[in-house]
Design a protein around this motif. Structure first.
Motif, PDB file in Angstrom:
ATOM      1  N   TYR A 132       0.841  -1.186   0.000  1.00  0.00           N
ATOM      2  CA  TYR A 132       0.000   0.000   0.000  1.00  0.00           C
ATOM      3  C   TYR A 132       0.883   1.244   0.000  1.00  0.00           C
ATOM      4  CZ  TYR A 132      -3.512  -3.471   1.120  1.00  0.00           C
ATOM      5  OH  TYR A 132      -4.329  -4.577   1.091  1.00  0.00           O
ATOM      6  N   TYR A 133       1.412   1.555  -1.172  1.00  0.00           N
ATOM      7  CA  TYR A 133       2.314   2.691  -1.285  1.00  0.00           C
ATOM      8  C   TYR A 133       1.614   4.001  -0.938  1.00  0.00           C
ATOM      9  CZ  TYR A 133       5.545  -0.526  -3.528  1.00  0.00           C
ATOM     10  OH  TYR A 133       6.376  -1.571  -3.787  1.00  0.00           O
ATOM     11  N   THR A 134       0.323   4.095  -1.252  1.00  0.00           N
ATOM     12  CA  THR A 134      -0.418   5.303  -0.906  1.00  0.00           C
ATOM     13  C   THR A 134      -0.367   5.552   0.596  1.00  0.00           C
ATOM     14  OG1 THR A 134      -1.917   5.174  -2.801  1.00  0.00           O
ATOM     15  CG2 THR A 134      -2.716   6.354  -0.867  1.00  0.00           C
ATOM     16  N   LEU A 135      -0.464   4.486   1.389  1.00  0.00           N
ATOM     17  CA  LEU A 135      -0.414   4.639   2.843  1.00  0.00           C
ATOM     18  C   LEU A 135       0.981   5.024   3.313  1.00  0.00           C
ATOM     19  CD1 LEU A 135      -2.640   1.673   4.067  1.00  0.00           C
ATOM     20  CD2 LEU A 135      -3.282   4.027   3.545  1.00  0.00           C
ATOM     21  N   ASP A 136       2.009   4.507   2.641  1.00  0.00           N
ATOM     22  CA  ASP A 136       3.369   4.908   2.983  1.00  0.00           C
ATOM     23  C   ASP A 136       3.557   6.405   2.797  1.00  0.00           C
ATOM     24  OD1 ASP A 136       4.237   2.304   3.574  1.00  0.00           O
ATOM     25  OD2 ASP A 136       4.624   1.891   1.466  1.00  0.00           O
ATOM     26  N   ILE A 137       3.093   6.925   1.677  1.00  0.00           N
ATOM     27  CA  ILE A 137       3.227   8.351   1.405  1.00  0.00           C
ATOM     28  C   ILE A 137       2.376   9.161   2.374  1.00  0.00           C
ATOM     29  CG2 ILE A 137       2.800  10.155  -0.313  1.00  0.00           C
ATOM     30  CD1 ILE A 137       3.487   8.089  -2.468  1.00  0.00           C
ATOM     31  N   ALA A 138       1.166   8.692   2.658  1.00  0.00           N
ATOM     32  CA  ALA A 138       0.306   9.390   3.617  1.00  0.00           C
ATOM     33  C   ALA A 138       0.960   9.456   4.992  1.00  0.00           C
ATOM     34  CB  ALA A 138      -1.043   8.687   3.713  1.00  0.00           C
ATOM     35  N   ARG A 139       1.630   8.397   5.365  1.00  0.00           N
ATOM     36  CA  ARG A 139       2.308   8.371   6.660  1.00  0.00           C
ATOM     37  C   ARG A 139       3.457   9.377   6.682  1.00  0.00           C
ATOM     38  NH1 ARG A 139       3.556   2.460   8.425  1.00  0.00           N
ATOM     39  NH2 ARG A 139       4.839   2.567   6.572  1.00  0.00           N
ATOM     40  N   ALA A 140       4.171   9.501   5.572  1.00  0.00           N
ATOM     41  CA  ALA A 140       5.250  10.483   5.491  1.00  0.00           C
ATOM     42  C   ALA A 140       4.701  11.905   5.592  1.00  0.00           C
ATOM     43  CB  ALA A 140       6.015  10.303   4.176  1.00  0.00           C
ATOM     44  N   GLU A 179       1.962   9.072  -5.485  1.00  0.00           N
ATOM     45  CA  GLU A 179       2.446   7.732  -5.831  1.00  0.00           C
ATOM     46  C   GLU A 179       2.511   7.549  -7.340  1.00  0.00           C
ATOM     47  OE1 GLU A 179       0.877   3.098  -5.712  1.00  0.00           O
ATOM     48  OE2 GLU A 179      -0.096   4.609  -4.455  1.00  0.00           O
ATOM     49  N   ASN A 180       1.509   8.051  -8.052  1.00  0.00           N
ATOM     50  CA  ASN A 180       1.410   7.813  -9.488  1.00  0.00           C
ATOM     51  C   ASN A 180       2.117   8.855 -10.338  1.00  0.00           C
ATOM     52  OD1 ASN A 180      -0.255   5.451  -9.309  1.00  0.00           O
ATOM     53  ND2 ASN A 180      -1.974   6.768  -8.756  1.00  0.00           N
ATOM     54  N   HIS A 181       2.328  10.056  -9.793  1.00  0.00           N
ATOM     55  CA  HIS A 181       2.819  11.136 -10.651  1.00  0.00           C
ATOM     56  C   HIS A 181       4.051  11.859 -10.142  1.00  0.00           C
ATOM     57  CE1 HIS A 181      -0.882  10.593 -12.913  1.00  0.00           C
ATOM     58  NE2 HIS A 181      -1.593  10.810 -11.817  1.00  0.00           N
ATOM     59  N   ALA A 182       4.447  11.652  -8.901  1.00  0.00           N
ATOM     60  CA  ALA A 182       5.604  12.375  -8.378  1.00  0.00           C
ATOM     61  C   ALA A 182       6.895  11.850  -8.987  1.00  0.00           C
ATOM     62  CB  ALA A 182       5.655  12.249  -6.852  1.00  0.00           C
ATOM     63  N   ALA A 183       7.899  12.690  -8.998  1.00  0.00           N
ATOM     64  CA  ALA A 183       9.215  12.287  -9.495  1.00  0.00           C
ATOM     65  C   ALA A 183       9.781  11.184  -8.604  1.00  0.00           C
ATOM     66  CB  ALA A 183      10.149  13.492  -9.512  1.00  0.00           C
ATOM     67  N   PRO A 184      10.579  10.279  -9.178  1.00  0.00           N
ATOM     68  CA  PRO A 184      11.138   9.183  -8.377  1.00  0.00           C
ATOM     69  C   PRO A 184      11.877   9.659  -7.131  1.00  0.00           C
ATOM     70  CG  PRO A 184      11.501   8.774 -10.698  1.00  0.00           C
ATOM     71  CD  PRO A 184      10.920  10.149 -10.607  1.00  0.00           C
ATOM     72  N   LYS A 185      12.588  10.770  -7.221  1.00  0.00           N
ATOM     73  CA  LYS A 185      13.331  11.268  -6.063  1.00  0.00           C
ATOM     74  C   LYS A 185      12.382  11.669  -4.946  1.00  0.00           C
ATOM     75  CE  LYS A 185      16.956  14.505  -4.721  1.00  0.00           C
ATOM     76  NZ  LYS A 185      17.881  15.587  -5.193  1.00  0.00           N
ATOM     77  N   ILE A 186      11.267  12.287  -5.304  1.00  0.00           N
ATOM     78  CA  ILE A 186      10.279  12.677  -4.288  1.00  0.00           C
ATOM     79  C   ILE A 186       9.689  11.447  -3.629  1.00  0.00           C
ATOM     80  CG2 ILE A 186       8.080  13.836  -3.892  1.00  0.00           C
ATOM     81  CD1 ILE A 186      10.388  15.723  -4.469  1.00  0.00           C
ATOM     82  N   ARG A 187       9.339  10.438  -4.429  1.00  0.00           N
ATOM     83  CA  ARG A 187       8.795   9.208  -3.856  1.00  0.00           C
ATOM     84  C   ARG A 187       9.806   8.538  -2.944  1.00  0.00           C
ATOM     85  NH1 ARG A 187       7.286   7.895  -9.188  1.00  0.00           N
ATOM     86  NH2 ARG A 187       8.457   5.947  -9.082  1.00  0.00           N
ATOM     87  N   ARG A 188      11.063   8.547  -3.337  1.00  0.00           N
ATOM     88  CA  ARG A 188      12.101   7.919  -2.517  1.00  0.00           C
ATOM     89  C   ARG A 188      12.221   8.624  -1.166  1.00  0.00           C
ATOM     90  NH1 ARG A 188      15.564   7.642  -6.179  1.00  0.00           N
ATOM     91  NH2 ARG A 188      16.721   9.571  -5.842  1.00  0.00           N
ATOM     92  N   ILE A 189      12.163   9.946  -1.168  1.00  0.00           N
ATOM     93  CA  ILE A 189      12.232  10.695   0.086  1.00  0.00           C
ATOM     94  C   ILE A 189      11.033  10.375   0.976  1.00  0.00           C
ATOM     95  CG2 ILE A 189      12.113  13.005   1.088  1.00  0.00           C
ATOM     96  CD1 ILE A 189      13.734  13.991  -1.326  1.00  0.00           C
ATOM     97  N   LEU A 190       9.857  10.339   0.381  1.00  0.00           N
ATOM     98  CA  LEU A 190       8.647  10.072   1.161  1.00  0.00           C
ATOM     99  C   LEU A 190       8.643   8.650   1.713  1.00  0.00           C
ATOM    100  CD1 LEU A 190       6.016  11.870  -1.099  1.00  0.00           C
ATOM    101  CD2 LEU A 190       6.840  12.603   1.141  1.00  0.00           C
ATOM    102  N   PHE A 191       9.081   7.674   0.917  1.00  0.00           N
ATOM    103  CA  PHE A 191       9.159   6.313   1.405  1.00  0.00           C
ATOM    104  C   PHE A 191      10.151   6.207   2.568  1.00  0.00           C
ATOM    105  CE2 PHE A 191       7.899   4.570  -3.026  1.00  0.00           C
ATOM    106  CZ  PHE A 191       6.576   4.787  -2.729  1.00  0.00           C
ATOM    107  N   SER A 192      11.267   6.916   2.469  1.00  0.00           N
ATOM    108  CA  SER A 192      12.268   6.885   3.549  1.00  0.00           C
ATOM    109  C   SER A 192      11.708   7.480   4.832  1.00  0.00           C
ATOM    110  CB  SER A 192      13.521   7.641   3.111  1.00  0.00           C
ATOM    111  OG  SER A 192      14.123   7.029   1.986  1.00  0.00           O
ATOM    112  N   LEU A 193      11.016   8.608   4.712  1.00  0.00           N
ATOM    113  CA  LEU A 193      10.410   9.221   5.891  1.00  0.00           C
ATOM    114  C   LEU A 193       9.351   8.314   6.501  1.00  0.00           C
ATOM    115  CD1 LEU A 193      10.005  12.964   4.822  1.00  0.00           C
ATOM    116  CD2 LEU A 193      11.740  11.969   6.319  1.00  0.00           C
ATOM    117  N   SER A 194       8.612   7.625   5.656  1.00  0.00           N
ATOM    118  CA  SER A 194       7.588   6.713   6.146  1.00  0.00           C
ATOM    119  C   SER A 194       8.206   5.584   6.956  1.00  0.00           C
ATOM    120  CB  SER A 194       6.787   6.145   4.971  1.00  0.00           C
ATOM    121  OG  SER A 194       5.828   5.211   5.434  1.00  0.00           O
TER     122      SER A 194
END
Length: 373
Positions: free
Chosen positions: A43-51, A286-301
């Motif tokens: 649930y990547y959406t939840l990972d980003i929401a948590r970040a 999750e669907n449209h952000a740049a890979p670097k942004i997603r990587r940062i958000l996943f790390s924070l999560s």
């Protein structure tokens, strides 16, 4: 225990605080795209929401006096939904990841995951405050007796109520081990929400009763849909949440002065619309952000638990250091309420906690055990 709220915040909207649901394997967040061996049901959406939520938590817990009006409004809005969001995500993932096991094994795992870090962090924070409060004022001063009182109250910092409340929910939820029973659990949580003022603060029972409705809702949403209903959230929350937020900012007295039931409905409507709004935004990222942004958000999560536990400590250190060198004093170089005054402590609270997680706490077996990693 004296519970203090900022003068601008309405306790009715919810309690100011922070934490996170269960963090995942940190290795799965090191790349923007999941490895081929990674389970498809993620649930990547939840990972980003948590970040997003942990960033909002840091924003909500940074106080400066007197407070700029825009920041006052921002905190009022954040407090309507950021902790309900954490509870909702925790409930959803609890059921999504729950395995068949004995009750005692389940709660034993949750105790070491939640309560051991709670006690360890409390001892560390109290120790730091006792050492520093003689030379530098601290928020919520402590005494030696608080080393004992953390057993029944979050004396190190009121924000730690979330860990205690989440622990009680983990104790309760296995007793409702089928979808039908969990709908009963949701109904019970509605009743607890309505009568929560009658619960004592001891063992954070008051906060547990107040926020269980969001945890139970996450459980039931998973049971029914097995996924986050992003389209429905976009249609409703993108309209409802901004409207309710504007009402809160412009004329909250109009809501408070109405009936008690209307107030409770407003609290729930704002909280659930805020949850939906954040999840819809997270899905878009999750669907449209740049890979670097997603990587940062996943790390924070992944590090959200540790960020939750230590962000106020690092913010306090940075604020004290900047105050010592008169960085925020009116003068030729800086003016009061500069952008730096807000950004530096917030940045240090999140980033330094993340670095603590990545380079120290996950490196050693003893620290992983002490902090539930």
């Amino acid at each position: 225990m004296h519970i203090s709220y900022p003068s601008h915040a309405f306790p009715q909207w919810g309690l100011r605080s922070e934490f996170i649901c269960e963090s995942m394997n940190p290795d799965t967040f090191l790349s923007a795209n999941p490895p081929a061996s990674y389970p498809k049901k993620r649930y990547y959406t939840l990972d980003i929401a948590r970040a997003i939520a942990i960033i909002l938590v840091a924003v909500g817990h940074f106080n400066i006096e007197p407070m700029p009006q825009f920041y006052r409004y921002l905190i009022d809005v954040i407090y309507t939904f950021h902790m309900p969001l954490f509870m909702f995500v925790s409930g959803f993932l609890c059921i999504a990841t729950m395995k068949k096991t004995s009750y005692m094994k389940f709660i034993s795992k949750k105790f070491f995951r939640l309560m051991v870090p709670y006690f360890v962090t409390s001892v560390i924070i109290i120790f730091i405050k006792l050492l520093t409060e003689k030379v530098q004022p601290v928020d919520h001063p402590v005494t030696v007796s608080d080393f004992i009182e953390i057993l029944w109250l979050p004396k190190a910092g009121y924000f730690l109520w979330f860990v205690y409340a989440l622990w009680w929910m983990m104790v309760i939820v296995p007793l409702f081990d089928t979808p039908a029973k969990r709908r009963v659990f949701l109904l019970i949580s509605v009743v607890l929400f309505l009568i929560n003022p009658y619960f004592p603060r001891l063992f954070c029972l008051h906060e547990t009763a107040r926020f269980m409705i969001y945890f139970a809702s996450g459980c039931v949403v998973y049971d029914i849909l097995k996924k986050i209903p992003v389209r429905a959230l976009c249609l409703t929350s993108f309209f409802a949440f901004p409207v309710l937020s504007v009402i809160l900012i412009i004329n909250p007295i109009a809501v408070i002065s109405q009936s008690w039931l209307l107030l409770q409905l407003f609290i729930l409507a704002t909280a659930f619309s805020g949850i939906g709004f954040t999840l819809a935004v997270s899905n878009a990222l999750e669907n449209h952000a740049a890979p670097k942004i997603r990587r940062i958000l996943f790390s924070l999560s992944t590090a959200s638990y540790i960020i939750y536990l230590f962000h106020t400590t690092f913010m306090g250190f940075s604020k004290a250091a900047l105050t010592k060198i008169h960085f925020f004093q009116s003068g030729n170089l800086m003016v009061h309420y500069s952008v730096a005054e807000l950004i530096v402590p917030l940045f240090s609270g999140v980033v330094l906690s993340y670095l603590l997680y990545k380079y120290i706490l996950t490196r050693y077996n003893i620290t992983r055990k002490l902090f539930g990693l």
